[in-house]
Design a protein around this motif. Structure first.
Motif, PDB file in Angstrom:
ATOM      1  N   VAL A  84      -4.283   0.145  -4.991  1.00 21.26           N
ATOM      2  CA  VAL A  84      -3.261  -0.796  -5.452  1.00 21.26           C
ATOM      3  C   VAL A  84      -3.487  -1.101  -6.931  1.00 21.26           C
ATOM      4  O   VAL A  84      -2.552  -1.075  -7.732  1.00 21.26           O
ATOM      5  CB  VAL A  84      -3.251  -2.090  -4.608  1.00 21.26           C
ATOM      6  CG1 VAL A  84      -2.298  -3.123  -5.202  1.00 21.26           C
ATOM      7  CG2 VAL A  84      -2.886  -1.783  -3.159  1.00 21.26           C
ATOM      8  N   ASP A 141      -3.023  -7.241  -6.584  1.00 16.49           N
ATOM      9  CA  ASP A 141      -2.216  -7.411  -5.376  1.00 16.49           C
ATOM     10  C   ASP A 141      -0.979  -8.269  -5.666  1.00 16.49           C
ATOM     11  O   ASP A 141       0.117  -7.943  -5.219  1.00 16.49           O
ATOM     12  CB  ASP A 141      -3.022  -8.055  -4.247  1.00 16.49           C
ATOM     13  CG  ASP A 141      -3.985  -7.095  -3.568  1.00 16.49           C
ATOM     14  OD1 ASP A 141      -4.013  -5.904  -3.940  1.00 16.49           O
ATOM     15  OD2 ASP A 141      -4.714  -7.549  -2.666  1.00 16.49           O
ATOM     16  N   MET A 150      -5.189   4.000   1.307  1.00 19.24           N
ATOM     17  CA  MET A 150      -5.132   2.691   1.953  1.00 19.24           C
ATOM     18  C   MET A 150      -6.098   1.684   1.334  1.00 19.24           C
ATOM     19  O   MET A 150      -6.065   0.512   1.670  1.00 19.24           O
ATOM     20  CB  MET A 150      -5.441   2.837   3.446  1.00 19.24           C
ATOM     21  CG  MET A 150      -4.441   3.696   4.199  1.00 19.24           C
ATOM     22  SD  MET A 150      -2.754   3.076   4.084  1.00 19.24           S
ATOM     23  CE  MET A 150      -2.879   1.617   5.100  1.00 19.24           C
ATOM     24  N   ARG A 207       0.643   4.183  -2.814  1.00 14.93           N
ATOM     25  CA  ARG A 207       0.468   5.608  -2.516  1.00 14.93           C
ATOM     26  C   ARG A 207       1.544   6.443  -3.200  1.00 14.93           C
ATOM     27  O   ARG A 207       1.276   7.527  -3.718  1.00 14.93           O
ATOM     28  CB  ARG A 207       0.469   5.852  -1.000  1.00 14.93           C
ATOM     29  CG  ARG A 207      -0.787   5.364  -0.300  1.00 14.93           C
ATOM     30  CD  ARG A 207      -0.873   5.829   1.148  1.00 14.93           C
ATOM     31  NE  ARG A 207       0.298   5.543   1.940  1.00 14.93           N
ATOM     32  CZ  ARG A 207       0.506   4.393   2.609  1.00 14.93           C
ATOM     33  NH1 ARG A 207      -0.403   3.433   2.551  1.00 14.93           N
ATOM     34  NH2 ARG A 207       1.594   4.220   3.320  1.00 14.93           N
ATOM     35  N   LYS A 225      -7.951  -0.864  -1.321  1.00 16.55           N
ATOM     36  CA  LYS A 225      -7.496  -1.870  -2.276  1.00 16.55           C
ATOM     37  C   LYS A 225      -7.517  -1.330  -3.705  1.00 16.55           C
ATOM     38  O   LYS A 225      -6.651  -1.672  -4.512  1.00 16.55           O
ATOM     39  CB  LYS A 225      -8.401  -3.099  -2.175  1.00 16.55           C
ATOM     40  CG  LYS A 225      -7.633  -4.382  -2.118  1.00 16.55           C
ATOM     41  CD  LYS A 225      -8.578  -5.507  -1.818  1.00 16.55           C
ATOM     42  CE  LYS A 225      -7.978  -6.835  -1.543  1.00 16.55           C
ATOM     43  NZ  LYS A 225      -6.586  -7.031  -1.532  1.00 16.55           N
ATOM     44  N   LYS A 247       0.822  -1.216   0.000  1.00 13.84           N
ATOM     45  CA  LYS A 247       0.000   0.000   0.000  1.00 13.84           C
ATOM     46  C   LYS A 247       0.855   1.265   0.000  1.00 13.84           C
ATOM     47  O   LYS A 247       0.491   2.257  -0.629  1.00 13.84           O
ATOM     48  CB  LYS A 247      -0.972  -0.026   1.177  1.00 13.84           C
ATOM     49  CG  LYS A 247      -2.070  -1.066   0.988  1.00 13.84           C
ATOM     50  CD  LYS A 247      -3.082  -1.050   2.088  1.00 13.84           C
ATOM     51  CE  LYS A 247      -4.184  -2.047   1.779  1.00 13.84           C
ATOM     52  NZ  LYS A 247      -5.260  -2.018   2.754  1.00 13.84           N
TER      53      LYS A 247
END
Length: 165
Positions: free
Chosen positions: A126, A149, A121, A110, A123, A106
């Motif tokens: 990402v 992910d 933060m 960012r 999902k 994460k």
């Protein structure tokens, strides 16, 4: 070439990445899905078979496989993730697993997107970072973001090792 993983018993995201001129490129990606109607043991067998199929298709995968460290919130999910992680470790016994904490993923997202606060933060950030990093508009991702992910786990690992910028 590396295989990066985001594991669970339901849907495990995977990405095969290579490096060209200090930048990661996507070779392939997908999900190993298990049938929720089967017993946990049968689902673990499906997960094992899926991992072996990926290794068979990409025999040049390196000896280190980055894997997202599990996140646990609920008792049942915790048990299922632990079971899935055990089968992954069994399937990849000839490889070294390199745990990548989701906080690192994460943080990287960012930095790539510039999104801060609570939105940074999420999902979805990402996935946005993965799209931005690879310069793609469309990503065949699942609702849970397991594919993006796994790609991000691979990128964070490669950056940590100094292989990519």
């Amino acid at each position: 070439m590396i295989l990066a993983l985001d594991t669970s018993l339901t849907k495990s995201g995977w990405a095969v990445l290579s490096v060209h001129e200090r930048k990661a490129t996507v070779v392939s990606y997908g999900l190993i899905k298990t049938n929720a109607k089967l017993s946990d043991g049968e689902r673990l067998r499906e997960l094992h078979s899926g991992i072996l199929a990926i290794l068979g298709e990409y025999p040049d995968i390196g000896s280190v496989i980055p894997i997202e460290d599990g996140i646990v919130r609920f008792n049942t999910a915790t048990k299922q993730i632990a079971k899935a992680r055990g089968v992954i470790e069994f399937s990849l016994a000839d490889y070294q697993l390199e745990p990548i904490n989701i906080a690192s993923v994460k943080k990287w997202a960012r930095e790539v997107t510039g999104v801060t606060g609570k939105d940074g933060m999420k999902k979805e950030n990402v996935e946005l970072a993965v799209k931005k990093y690879f310069g793609i508009d469309e990503l065949r991702n699942n609702k849970g973001g397991d594919i993006s992910d796994s790609m991000a786990v691979g990128i964070v690992y490669l950056k940590r090792k100094g292989v990519i910028d």
